[in-house]
Design an enzyme around this catalytic site. Structure first.
Site, PDB file in Angstrom:
ATOM      1  N   ILE A 147       4.217  -6.290  36.114  1.00 54.85           N
ATOM      2  CA  ILE A 147       3.834  -7.351  36.619  1.00 54.85           C
ATOM      3  C   ILE A 147       4.956  -8.369  36.933  1.00 54.85           C
ATOM      4  CG2 ILE A 147       2.379  -9.532  37.059  1.00 54.85           C
ATOM      5  CD1 ILE A 147       0.003  -7.604  36.261  1.00 54.85           C
ATOM      6  N   ARG A 160       4.385 -16.882  40.613  1.00 61.27           N
ATOM      7  CA  ARG A 160       5.396 -16.053  41.180  1.00 61.27           C
ATOM      8  C   ARG A 160       5.088 -15.994  42.669  1.00 61.27           C
ATOM      9  NH1 ARG A 160      10.757 -14.499  41.397  1.00 61.27           N
ATOM     10  NH2 ARG A 160      10.634 -12.425  42.051  1.00 61.27           N
ATOM     11  N   GLY A 216       8.023  -7.711  36.560  1.00 61.40           N
ATOM     12  CA  GLY A 216       9.121  -6.998  37.391  1.00 61.40           C
ATOM     13  C   GLY A 216      10.372  -7.215  36.510  1.00 61.40           C
ATOM     14  N   GLY A 217      11.436  -7.164  37.092  1.00 64.54           N
ATOM     15  CA  GLY A 217      12.758  -7.409  36.255  1.00 64.54           C
ATOM     16  C   GLY A 217      12.774  -8.208  35.143  1.00 64.54           C
ATOM     17  N   PHE A 270       0.931  -1.052   0.175  1.00 60.94           N
ATOM     18  CA  PHE A 270       0.187   0.075  -0.060  1.00 60.94           C
ATOM     19  C   PHE A 270       0.947   1.135   0.089  1.00 60.94           C
ATOM     20  CE2 PHE A 270      -2.821   3.057   1.991  1.00 60.94           C
ATOM     21  CZ  PHE A 270      -4.427   2.590   1.417  1.00 60.94           C
ATOM     22  N   GLY A 310       3.077  12.108   5.540  1.00 62.14           N
ATOM     23  CA  GLY A 310       2.700  11.244   6.435  1.00 62.14           C
ATOM     24  C   GLY A 310       1.359  11.268   6.901  1.00 62.14           C
ATOM     25  N   GLU A 360      -1.070   3.686  10.368  1.00 63.78           N
ATOM     26  CA  GLU A 360      -2.251   3.859   9.839  1.00 63.78           C
ATOM     27  C   GLU A 360      -3.330   5.125  10.478  1.00 63.78           C
ATOM     28  OE1 GLU A 360      -3.660   2.277   7.418  1.00 63.78           O
ATOM     29  OE2 GLU A 360      -2.527   0.646   7.345  1.00 63.78           O
TER      30      GLU A 360
END
Length: 381
Positions: A340, A271, A342-343, A125, A133, A366
């Protein structure tokens, strides 16, 4: 609006979910690392064979004729597995729909079966330019009539599936003296046409498996029969198709947001901290409750827009509302999921880091969220 899905819609939804889980998820991380291209193309071919490249195209041209609701469900399901694959399917469907809507019968019979069957891995397209743009009416690419041909010069930017597309729908200025947006036409240009060059893929933040390329036209000569639709009326065609494409992008974002939340939910139940699963803590419960509620609201907005389009109604405002809300909510959902974890969420070993990058572009391409707000405001006022 009946919120109960038909048997065909349920089948397409389940097929997309099953294919995503079996074929797309195993390759998504590899694509993000610059690998898995062969598997990606094989999956695209399989999806074409399953009917996913012409979901709203008539069966006479090789399409599935399943409708816009089924299209939205399919893109959401595929995005849960791989955003790069989902956007390839979405844009290829958009190109197929614009050809079906405005092309001549000869053009439809020539190109649509090749798109729907997977003979062309994808379709492009070509609207956006480096300087055009959010305002595509400012495009500079030109098409000049020369005997029985049109000669195209210029360039397009950020073209999804540029290096995979077998055919491009290209917008170009055909009357430079016409008022802004009034002298633009669209053309069907095949990939191997002399003078058409696909540039190097962009090095992107996310959705790396989906090739995004510049496309250059240098005295690119196409036959007069390549003109699609009415001369100097192409801009209106582009605006109409962009509205439909927004349903696809919103659906893609929904799939990414759902995938992130589902992974984070399951992680939170496993966890352990302070001697119990972290899902027992009300703070995390409310984070999930709010995010899942937003995803459900996004789903309903998308279904409303898809239903309105499928029913032949004016769906522009609904598509912009759905795209705006779904993409912004999905961005929040992916970051909620990452938080949630975390690390671990920041670690590439886990999918949340990739999902957070993949979802970011949905509120940009879009039509940015800011453009959607302009469209909605105009409709309201």
């Amino acid at each position: 609006m009946n919120l109960n899905l038909s048997e065909e819609q349920q089948f397409i939804q389940q097929t997309a979910a099953d294919f995503a889980a079996k074929e797309l998820v195993p390759n998504a991380a590899k694509l993000d690392e610059g690998k898995g291209k062969e598997e990606f193309l094989a999956n695209i071919k399989q999806l074409a064979e399953l009917g996913f490249m012409g979901l709203n195209v008539k069966a006479d041209y090789g399409g599935t004729e399943a409708g816009t609701i089924a299209f939205s469900l399919a893109i959401t399901g595929l995005a849960r597995g791989c955003a790069s694959t989902a956007v390839t399917v979405s844009v290829t469907n958009m190109v197929a729909e614009v050809i079906q809507a405005v092309a001549s019968e000869e053009q439809k019979k020539n190109y649509l079966p090749k798109i729907c069957s997977g003979e062309y891995p994808a379709a492009g397209f070509c609207l956006t330019e480096a300087g055009a743009g959010s305002d595509p009416s400012g495009m500079k690419t030109s098409a000049v009539r020369d005997g029985d041909s049109w000669v195209l010069n210029g360039s397009k930017a950020y073209i999804t599936s540029g290096e995979y597309a077998g055919v491009f729908v290209v917008w170009a200025v055909t009357d430079k003296d016409a008022p802004r947006g009034k002298g633009i036409s669209c053309f069907l240009v095949e990939r191997d046409t002399a003078g058409l060059t696909v540039g190097r893929a962009e090095d992107k933040m996310g959705q790396k498996g989906s090739a995004t390329n510049p496309v250059y036209f240098d005295d690119c000569r196409v036959p007069a029969s390549a003109l699609m639709g009415t001369i100097n009326r192409g801009y209106q065609v582009a605006l109409g198709e962009l509205a439909g494409g927004r349903i696809g992008v919103g659906s893609l974002a929904l799939g990414l947001g759902e995938a992130a939340l589902d992974y984070a939910r399951d992680y939170a139940k496993e966890r352990q901290q302070f001697g119990q699963p972290i899902s027992n803590f009300q703070g995390l419960q409310w984070m999930l409750a709010d995010a899942y509620t937003e995803m459900e609201a996004a789903r309903l907005l998308l279904m409303q827009a898809a239903f309105t389009k499928e029913s032949g109604g004016d769906f522009g405002k609904q598509a912009s509302m759905a795209k705006l809300f779904a993409t912004e909510a999905a961005n929040r959902a992916c970051y909620t999921g990452l938080q949630i974890l975390g690390g671990h969420g920041y670690n590439r070993e886990y999918p949340l880091e990739r999902l957070a990058r993949d979802v970011r572009i949905t509120s940009i391409y879009e039509g940015t969220s800011e453009i959607q707000r302009m469209i909605i405001a105009r409709s309201i006022l």
